[in-house]
Design an enzyme around this catalytic site. Structure first.
Site, PDB file in Angstrom:
ATOM      1  N   GLU A  78      96.226  54.139  -8.578  1.00 19.18           N
ATOM      2  CA  GLU A  78      95.780  55.387  -9.181  1.00 19.18           C
ATOM      3  C   GLU A  78      94.690  55.175 -10.235  1.00 19.18           C
ATOM      4  OE1 GLU A  78      96.612  58.162  -8.094  1.00 19.18           O
ATOM      5  OE2 GLU A  78      96.478  59.692  -9.658  1.00 19.18           O
ATOM      6  N   ASP A  79      94.838  54.131 -11.016  1.00 17.62           N
ATOM      7  CA  ASP A  79      93.966  53.981 -12.192  1.00 17.62           C
ATOM      8  C   ASP A  79      92.966  52.834 -12.133  1.00 17.62           C
ATOM      9  OD1 ASP A  79      95.438  56.050 -13.221  1.00 17.62           O
ATOM     10  OD2 ASP A  79      96.790  54.779 -14.366  1.00 17.62           O
TER      11      ASP A  79
END
Ligand code: MN
Length: 495
Positions: A78-79
């Site tokens: 996600e990051d």
């Protein structure tokens, strides 16, 4: 600030981890460090400190290597620029799907206090549990660490996260029997949601506990001596303080009078076998006079979330009221770590001191639950992420003997296996049960003896014209609440 390292993860294990376990954790650690390089948290520390802290929590509650590796990687897709596909290539499908599950859960957010969102969130969590319970455990560890570092966030975000933790995550931890996780999440949320009462109760507890501690220590010494005389093996004795939030709830029930809370200070005694629990109870009562009506035997009658222990309130040293809790090591482990303790047991057969626990556990507890975890794992490997299969998967009852069904408003009704719409109706309200004329699932009519399946949304149709329950309902209802309501109502009508 002290930087957490790989070694801190290994140190968090209750037993030194085996080499293969160390290997996968090390590899995940290295990838996490690389992927999050240059990223910072609001606190100013390196971002990777967060997944490491999550991994430490997971290790400390007894989770296995794959779950810890997934904990280390949980924010990577996600990051960071590293995609899920790379995790799958490097670590295989199982770890990748755990990471993917956590990423997906992370997208569900509780907004404001809209009930619908909260319930939808809770519902999705419950459903996600059915596919892989480890995803939920990683998510709880993630949330626990975020709560510990919540002070670095803006006030509005603090409130939203604390609210969500109190309403969604703490209840789920409780449902999973993870008492320690639940208490920590509640106390951390409480601090933000109601700072005044938090301070008030915490102060009171600190003062009262300091006063009571002396008696607790004395009671422990006296009881240990009695047990030794009687030849009962003691695994561990300890004093335990109540969590701030649970004390607050109890005080609210008693007009905020702390003197009316009898289990503020408790002695906990851990013994090898179930039989020892009862023998110990006898010893305790011989030494200290029990308070009438305060003996709770959750060993014979466990709480719905599986909690087992014997509680008794006694007049201890100097006539001071204290609570004594008696349980086996296995019960203790389950009370603290809940469902996570099943991994602990199934993965630790080789270890020496745990062999001992395992042996004592085996005698009293059928291996069924451990089998069940294995089954769940195998079954997880078989099903994909396809929606249809996902729905179908809900047929498999996650909690043995437990079904979660929903009202159209999103309320969750917890029912036993093979419960019917009539059970559901009576679980909502006696009057609703009495006036039920039909039930709909997904807008389709179903028979009143339909066996409700996990995750179904049930609409009960009622009519004022219905005079009362049908005698025949007694043939198929499963809950005692439904049975007693029906019998009572039929009796009233005969009069
Ligand atoms: Mn995270």
């Amino acid at each position: 600030m002290n930087n957490l390292t790989l070694q801190d993860i290994f140190n968090a294990f209750r037993n030194p981890p085996a080499d293969d376990r160390k290997k996968v954790i090390t590899r995940a650690y290295e990838l996490a460090v690389k992927a999050h390089e240059g990223q910072k948290r609001r606190s100013g520390e390196d971002y990777v400190q967060h997944p490491i802290a999550v991994a430490i929590i997971l290790a400390s509650i007894g989770m296995g290597g794959k779950t810890i590796a997934a904990g280390l990687l949980h924010d990577v897709p996600e990051d960071t620029p590293v995609p899920l596909a790379e995790i799958e290539k490097e670590f295989g499908q199982e770890i990748a799907s755990l990471v993917d599950g956590v990423t997906k859960l992370g997208k569900i957010k509780l907004r404001g206090s809209h009930e619908e969102y909260y319930l939808e969130n809770l519902r999705k969590m419950l459903l996600a549990m059915a596919t892989d319970i480890r995803v939920v455990i990683i998510k709880l560890a993630d949330r626990l660490h975020n709560m510990r570092t919540l002070e670095f966030n803006p006030p509005d975000k603090q409130l939203r996260i604390a609210h969500e933790t109190m309403e969604v995550f703490a209840p789920i931890a409780n449902r999973l029997g993870m008492g320690e996780m639940k208490s920590q999440l509640q106390d951390l949320s409480f601090k933000y949601l109601d700072p005044e009462n938090y301070e008030l109760v915490k102060d009171l507890e600190d003062k009262n506990y300091a006063e009571k501690e002396k008696y607790v220590l004395q009671a422990i010494a006296e009881l240990e001596a009695e047990m030794k005389k009687a030849g009962v093996t003691i695994i561990e004795t300890s004093g335990r303080a109540k969590s701030v939030y649970s004390l607050f709830l109890k005080m609210k029930k008693h007009d905020m009078d702390i003197n009316r809370v009898y289990d503020l200070a408790a002695v906990r005694i851990i013994v090898p076998e179930v039989a020892d629990c009862y023998e110990t109870l006898g010893i305790v009562h011989k030494k200290y006079r029990p308070m009438i009506g305060r003996i709770k035997d959750y060993v014979s009658l466990p709480k719905p979330n599986g909690y087992q222990s014997i509680h008794t309130t006694v007049f201890g040293p100097d006539g001071k009221i204290i609570e004594v809790q008696i349980r086996t090591q296995k019960m203790h482990s389950e009370a603290e770590f809940g469902i996570a303790s099943h991994w602990f047991y199934s993965e630790s057969k080789k270890k020496k001191w745990k062999d001992y626990i395992f042996r004592s556990a085996k005698k009293t507890e059928p291996v069924k639950e451990i089998e069940w975890v294995k089954q769940l794992r195998e079954w997880q490997n078989e099903i994909g992420r396809d929606d249809e299969e996902f729905i179908e998967s809900l047929n498999i009852d996650f909690f043995k003997n437990h079904i979660f069904a929903f009202t159209p408003m999103g309320d969750i009704i917890d029912l036993p296996e093979e419960a019917t719409p009539i059970d559901f109706a009576y679980a909502i309200h006696g009057e609703i049960g009495n006036h039920t004329v039909g039930a709909k699932i997904d807008n389709k009519m179903v028979s009143l003896d339909h066996h409700i399946r996990n995750g179904e949304v049930i609409e009960i149709l009622t009519s004022k014209d219905r005079k009362g329950p049908n005698q025949d309902w007694l043939k198929f209802v499963k809950t005692s609440a439904a049975k007693s309501h029906i019998k009572k109502e039929l009796k009233n009508q005969n009069h």
